[in-house]
Motif scaffolding. Structure first.
Motif, PDB file in Angstrom:
ATOM      1  N   ALA A 259       0.844  -1.206   0.000  1.00 25.21           N
ATOM      2  CA  ALA A 259       0.000   0.000   0.000  1.00 25.21           C
ATOM      3  C   ALA A 259       0.880   1.257   0.000  1.00 25.21           C
ATOM      4  CB  ALA A 259      -0.926  -0.014   1.214  1.00 25.21           C
ATOM      5  N   ALA A 260       1.956   1.220   0.764  1.00 25.89           N
ATOM      6  CA  ALA A 260       2.886   2.366   0.785  1.00 25.89           C
ATOM      7  C   ALA A 260       3.518   2.560  -0.596  1.00 25.89           C
ATOM      8  CB  ALA A 260       3.957   2.151   1.846  1.00 25.89           C
ATOM      9  N   LEU A 261       3.911   1.461  -1.214  1.00 21.21           N
ATOM     10  CA  LEU A 261       4.503   1.562  -2.569  1.00 21.21           C
ATOM     11  C   LEU A 261       3.493   2.155  -3.548  1.00 21.21           C
ATOM     12  CD1 LEU A 261       6.503  -1.663  -3.527  1.00 21.21           C
ATOM     13  CD2 LEU A 261       7.348   0.531  -2.677  1.00 21.21           C
ATOM     14  N   ASP A 262       2.245   1.720  -3.440  1.00 21.51           N
ATOM     15  CA  ASP A 262       1.213   2.229  -4.350  1.00 21.51           C
ATOM     16  C   ASP A 262       1.022   3.736  -4.158  1.00 21.51           C
ATOM     17  OD1 ASP A 262       0.917  -0.267  -5.380  1.00 21.51           O
ATOM     18  OD2 ASP A 262      -0.869  -0.792  -4.199  1.00 21.51           O
ATOM     19  N   GLU A 263       1.078   4.146  -2.910  1.00 23.24           N
ATOM     20  CA  GLU A 263       0.924   5.581  -2.646  1.00 23.24           C
ATOM     21  C   GLU A 263       2.096   6.373  -3.253  1.00 23.24           C
ATOM     22  OE1 GLU A 263       0.130   6.389   1.512  1.00 23.24           O
ATOM     23  OE2 GLU A 263       0.497   8.532   1.179  1.00 23.24           O
ATOM     24  N   ILE A 264       3.282   5.829  -3.094  1.00 24.07           N
ATOM     25  CA  ILE A 264       4.471   6.485  -3.667  1.00 24.07           C
ATOM     26  C   ILE A 264       4.372   6.511  -5.191  1.00 24.07           C
ATOM     27  CG2 ILE A 264       6.966   6.170  -4.023  1.00 24.07           C
ATOM     28  CD1 ILE A 264       7.021   5.154  -1.034  1.00 24.07           C
ATOM     29  N   CYS A 265       3.941   5.391  -5.750  1.00 27.87           N
ATOM     30  CA  CYS A 265       3.824   5.313  -7.215  1.00 27.87           C
ATOM     31  C   CYS A 265       2.799   6.323  -7.731  1.00 27.87           C
ATOM     32  CB  CYS A 265       3.437   3.903  -7.656  1.00 27.87           C
ATOM     33  SG  CYS A 265       4.835   2.767  -7.538  1.00 27.87           S
ATOM     34  N   ALA A 266       1.683   6.480  -7.004  1.00 23.64           N
ATOM     35  CA  ALA A 266       0.654   7.426  -7.451  1.00 23.64           C
ATOM     36  C   ALA A 266       1.221   8.852  -7.440  1.00 23.64           C
ATOM     37  CB  ALA A 266      -0.576   7.318  -6.552  1.00 23.64           C
ATOM     38  N   ALA A 267       1.984   9.175  -6.400  1.00 22.00           N
ATOM     39  CA  ALA A 267       2.541  10.529  -6.307  1.00 22.00           C
ATOM     40  C   ALA A 267       3.640  10.768  -7.330  1.00 22.00           C
ATOM     41  CB  ALA A 267       3.083  10.768  -4.900  1.00 22.00           C
ATOM     42  N   GLN A 268       4.333   9.709  -7.709  1.00 24.57           N
ATOM     43  CA  GLN A 268       5.510   9.858  -8.580  1.00 24.57           C
ATOM     44  C   GLN A 268       5.274   9.309  -9.983  1.00 24.57           C
ATOM     45  OE1 GLN A 268       8.421  11.381  -8.059  1.00 24.57           O
ATOM     46  NE2 GLN A 268       7.863  12.068  -5.995  1.00 24.57           N
ATOM     47  N   ASN A 269       4.031   8.998 -10.283  1.00 24.89           N
ATOM     48  CA  ASN A 269       3.700   8.495 -11.609  1.00 24.89           C
ATOM     49  C   ASN A 269       4.584   7.297 -11.987  1.00 24.89           C
ATOM     50  OD1 ASN A 269       2.335   8.448 -13.970  1.00 24.89           O
ATOM     51  ND2 ASN A 269       3.641   9.971 -14.999  1.00 24.89           N
ATOM     52  N   ALA A 270       4.636   6.347 -11.084  1.00 22.63           N
ATOM     53  CA  ALA A 270       5.514   5.189 -11.286  1.00 22.63           C
ATOM     54  C   ALA A 270       4.703   3.905 -11.188  1.00 22.63           C
ATOM     55  CB  ALA A 270       6.606   5.192 -10.217  1.00 22.63           C
ATOM     56  N   SER A 271       5.321   2.806 -11.579  1.00 23.37           N
ATOM     57  CA  SER A 271       4.640   1.508 -11.453  1.00 23.37           C
ATOM     58  C   SER A 271       5.688   0.418 -11.239  1.00 23.37           C
ATOM     59  CB  SER A 271       3.833   1.213 -12.721  1.00 23.37           C
ATOM     60  OG  SER A 271       4.714   1.161 -13.812  1.00 23.37           O
ATOM     61  N   TYR A 272       5.199  -0.752 -10.841  1.00 24.33           N
ATOM     62  CA  TYR A 272       6.109  -1.895 -10.641  1.00 24.33           C
ATOM     63  C   TYR A 272       5.389  -3.170 -11.019  1.00 24.33           C
ATOM     64  CZ  TYR A 272       3.421  -2.352  -6.285  1.00 24.33           C
ATOM     65  OH  TYR A 272       2.410  -2.481  -5.379  1.00 24.33           O
ATOM     66  N   ASP A 273       6.191  -4.193 -11.234  1.00 23.07           N
ATOM     67  CA  ASP A 273       5.614  -5.485 -11.600  1.00 23.07           C
ATOM     68  C   ASP A 273       6.529  -6.573 -11.043  1.00 23.07           C
ATOM     69  OD1 ASP A 273       4.186  -7.462 -12.801  1.00 23.07           O
ATOM     70  OD2 ASP A 273       5.159  -7.248 -14.761  1.00 23.07           O
ATOM     71  N   PHE A 274       6.058  -7.280 -10.029  1.00 23.46           N
ATOM     72  CA  PHE A 274       6.878  -8.331  -9.418  1.00 23.46           C
ATOM     73  C   PHE A 274       6.348  -9.695  -9.855  1.00 23.46           C
ATOM     74  CE2 PHE A 274       7.060  -5.205  -5.583  1.00 23.46           C
ATOM     75  CZ  PHE A 274       7.987  -4.405  -6.241  1.00 23.46           C
ATOM     76  N   LEU A 275       7.252 -10.566 -10.265  1.00 22.96           N
ATOM     77  CA  LEU A 275       6.824 -11.890 -10.746  1.00 22.96           C
ATOM     78  C   LEU A 275       6.555 -12.827  -9.571  1.00 22.96           C
ATOM     79  CD1 LEU A 275       9.437 -12.483 -13.601  1.00 22.96           C
ATOM     80  CD2 LEU A 275       7.142 -11.461 -13.761  1.00 22.96           C
ATOM     81  N   GLU A 276       5.520 -13.651  -9.734  1.00 24.64           N
ATOM     82  CA  GLU A 276       5.172 -14.630  -8.701  1.00 24.64           C
ATOM     83  C   GLU A 276       6.354 -15.572  -8.420  1.00 24.64           C
ATOM     84  OE1 GLU A 276       2.329 -13.943  -7.119  1.00 24.64           O
ATOM     85  OE2 GLU A 276       2.971 -15.577  -5.800  1.00 24.64           O
ATOM     86  N   ALA A 277       7.059 -15.960  -9.482  1.00 27.75           N
ATOM     87  CA  ALA A 277       8.189 -16.896  -9.314  1.00 27.75           C
ATOM     88  C   ALA A 277       9.282 -16.294  -8.421  1.00 27.75           C
ATOM     89  CB  ALA A 277       8.767 -17.251 -10.682  1.00 27.75           C
ATOM     90  N   ASP A 278       9.384 -14.965  -8.438  1.00 31.31           N
ATOM     91  CA  ASP A 278      10.404 -14.319  -7.594  1.00 31.31           C
ATOM     92  C   ASP A 278      10.129 -14.577  -6.118  1.00 31.31           C
ATOM     93  OD1 ASP A 278      11.463 -13.291  -9.892  1.00 31.31           O
ATOM     94  OD2 ASP A 278      10.684 -11.258  -9.591  1.00 31.31           O
ATOM     95  N   TYR A 279       8.860 -14.536  -5.769  1.00 27.85           N
ATOM     96  CA  TYR A 279       8.510 -14.727  -4.349  1.00 27.85           C
ATOM     97  C   TYR A 279       8.906 -16.138  -3.882  1.00 27.85           C
ATOM     98  CZ  TYR A 279       5.727 -10.428  -4.638  1.00 27.85           C
ATOM     99  OH  TYR A 279       5.323  -9.134  -4.807  1.00 27.85           O
ATOM    100  N   LEU A 280       8.769 -17.123  -4.771  1.00 31.09           N
ATOM    101  CA  LEU A 280       9.149 -18.486  -4.380  1.00 31.09           C
ATOM    102  C   LEU A 280      10.629 -18.535  -4.027  1.00 31.09           C
ATOM    103  CD1 LEU A 280       7.251 -20.651  -7.042  1.00 31.09           C
ATOM    104  CD2 LEU A 280       6.615 -20.201  -4.649  1.00 31.09           C
ATOM    105  N   GLU A 281      11.421 -17.926  -4.891  1.00 33.59           N
ATOM    106  CA  GLU A 281      12.872 -17.900  -4.669  1.00 33.59           C
ATOM    107  C   GLU A 281      13.202 -17.126  -3.383  1.00 33.59           C
ATOM    108  OE1 GLU A 281      16.282 -19.352  -5.818  1.00 33.59           O
ATOM    109  OE2 GLU A 281      14.974 -19.169  -7.568  1.00 33.59           O
ATOM    110  N   MET A 282      12.533 -15.991  -3.207  1.00 28.84           N
ATOM    111  CA  MET A 282      12.818 -15.133  -2.043  1.00 28.84           C
ATOM    112  C   MET A 282      12.358 -15.788  -0.742  1.00 28.84           C
ATOM    113  SD  MET A 282      11.804 -11.535  -3.869  1.00 28.84           S
ATOM    114  CE  MET A 282      11.414 -10.638  -2.404  1.00 28.84           C
ATOM    115  N   GLU A 283      11.220 -16.448  -0.797  1.00 22.83           N
ATOM    116  CA  GLU A 283      10.740 -17.111   0.432  1.00 22.83           C
ATOM    117  C   GLU A 283      11.688 -18.235   0.842  1.00 22.83           C
ATOM    118  OE1 GLU A 283       6.625 -18.198  -0.016  1.00 22.83           O
ATOM    119  OE2 GLU A 283       5.965 -16.132   0.354  1.00 22.83           O
ATOM    120  N   LYS A 284      12.170 -18.954  -0.171  1.00 23.05           N
ATOM    121  CA  LYS A 284      13.106 -20.050   0.120  1.00 23.05           C
ATOM    122  C   LYS A 284      14.370 -19.488   0.808  1.00 23.05           C
ATOM    123  CE  LYS A 284      15.395 -23.859  -2.252  1.00 23.05           C
ATOM    124  NZ  LYS A 284      15.905 -24.282  -3.558  1.00 23.05           N
TER     125      LYS A 284
END
Ligand code: BGP
Length: 466
Positions: A259-284
């Motif tokens: 939610a904080a990232l979304d607020e920052i993105c709205a103010a700064q006209n930015a966006s992000y896209d995180f892949l589901e597969a990344d979370y698997l690697e990161m959780e491991k």
């Protein structure tokens, strides 16, 4: 009098590009900094502290002054000049000898794989915004684990947040881009994915030793009790601290953080896209970090800010010249009651204590912390070989006391690496911002112990902060 534990590491910290010099020697490949600094024309990375040739002297000084750990980085482009492909035997031999000398002198090498110096060939392809470069980093890391088996303490990255922001927000690192929050966020995330992949390879292959990551964590406080300022500090914290700690220790981002990232993105006209597969690697990887390296020098007091983005980086030591106002996040405010260095870095050791206690509380499986950088940039005066750096000693005393208090309160801190072992090159400040225990005459490359070196030696011997 405050104490530090018996088996504590009293280290010194360096980084390849800032200490070695010899940027064109023995087959080293180019990095983006070479051309960037040349174009800026302010200062040269050569000869820096000439560690490439002076390392036997520096390692001997470590032993003599009770410095029992040396944090240093491998220059990726000394091993793989283009980032990938055939390794460079001269680069490999160089680091083997550095590590050998460390071990012979009872100085434990703590080795960082990447300290702001991606090989130019890969940097020009988008650095860590390009997913192919994650593969290249992981392959380079694996090569190092298999080649440098004498090393038992590995860090993947140095300071992911400053990489992302200095490259794409402040524009003070190459490629010099300003205010692009989409790039900032994707760089943070992608580097954390590369970290996770590297940790997983390290653990799956059962390489000996320990592995972690070094984060720059600058504690944030609201400048007043107003809900707006409290929220500004929350947003600054979210993007610079919590993002990285969640990626490291949870392997995913909480709803609050998103939610904080979304607020920052709205103010700064930015966006992000995180892949589901990344979370698997990161959780491991999230339960496999052996330690967290923390670089901590300062903190920030935040005030709510809506208005044009405006940042001025004080890279000269002209006190009071810094400006930091980012729309929809925060403005950083100086407080008259809190001292700061000539580069406007706030001296507030409570920030170190609060940070350490918070990590223990929020990420109870953190295992171990090293303070991988802390120190004071100062315009040292050299008089007949004597350097009375009393303000630095005072700074160190305060921060080490805060660490001692955190240890007393149950935080597992096992070492401290003073930035820097010797005076060296500062990326955006050149050579007048000195940090070293040892003064370097950059003309002659002669080293002179400062008053702080003698102070640090007695600290290492007695474990008592006086
Ligand atoms: C950290 C970096 C170091 C070093 C240090 C001091 O961010 O890891 O490379 O430069 O800060 O910073 P500066 O040289 O900007 O004063």
């Amino acid at each position: 009098m405050k104490k530090l534990p018996e088996h504590f590491i009293f280290g010194g910290a360096t980084a390849a590009y800032q200490a070695e010099g010899a940027t064109q020697e023995d087959g080293k490949g180019a990095v983006a900094w070479d051309a960037f600094l040349k174009e800026e024309g302010r200062f040269s990375p050569n000869p820096a502290s000439d560690f490439y040739h002076q390392y036997p002297v520096d390692i001997e000084l470590c032993e003599k002054f009770g410095v029992n750990g040396l944090r240093l980085s491998i220059a990726w482009s000394r091993i793989f000049p283009d980032g990938v492909g055939e390794p460079n035997p001269k680069g490999i031999a160089y680091y083997h000898d550095v590590f050998k000398q460390c071990i012979e002198h009872n100085v434990i090498p703590f080795v960082t794989l990447h300290h702001f110096d991606t090989p130019k060939a890969l940097f020009d392809q988008g650095d860590f915004l390009n997913r192919d470069n994650l593969d290249a980093f992981v392959a380079y890391a694996k090569f190092c684990f298999e080649e440098f088996t004498e090393v038992k303490h590995w860090s993947t990255f140095n300071e992911i947040y400053p990489v992302a922001t200095n490259q794409y927000l402040l524009g003070v690192f190459p490629p010099g881009i300003h205010f692009d929050f989409s790039k900032v966020i994707m760089c943070l995330h992608n580097m954390m994915v590369a970290h996770a992949r590297t940790v997983n390879i390290f653990k799956d292959n059962k390489y000996p030793g320990e592995i972690g990551v070094v984060h720059s964590l600058e504690t944030k406080y609201p400048v007043s009790d107003s809900p707006e300022d409290i929220h500004a500090a929350f947003l600054e914290d979210a993007i610079s601290i919590r993002f990285l700690l969640e990626a490291t220790y949870l392997g995913r981002y909480t709803d609050d953080l998103l939610a904080a990232l979304d607020e920052i993105c709205a103010a700064q006209n930015a966006s992000y896209d995180f892949l589901e597969a990344d979370y698997l690697e990161m959780e491991k990887a999230s339960h496999r970090n052996d330690f967290l390296g923390i670089n901590h020098y300062q903190c920030h007091f935040c005030k709510a800010y809506q208005g044009p983005n405006e940042i001025y980086h004080n890279g000269t030591g002209e006190k009071g010249s810094s400006v930091y106002r980012v729309n929809g996040i925060a403005e950083r405010i100086y407080r008259d009651d809190i001292p700061r260095t000539d580069w406007d870095w706030l001296i507030y050791p409570q920030g170190m204590y609060d940070l350490l206690v918070r990590i223990k509380k929020d990420y109870p499986h953190y295992k171990k912390i090293y303070i991988t950088e802390n120190g004071m940039g100062y315009k040292d005066e050299f008089e007949d070989g004597v350097i009375l750096d009393t303000p630095r000693i005072d700074y160190l005393r305060q921060y080490l006391s805060a660490i001692s208090d955190a240890i007393t309160d149950g935080v597992n801190v096992e070492g401290y690496f003073l930035w820097s072992l010797m005076d060296l090159f500062s990326w955006t400040n050149g050579y007048n911002k000195r940090y070293g225990l040892f003064y370097v005459d950059f003309e002659t490359q002669k080293r002179y112990p400062k008053e702080s070196a003698y102070w640090y030696k007695q600290l290492s011997e007695t474990k008592t902060i006086i």
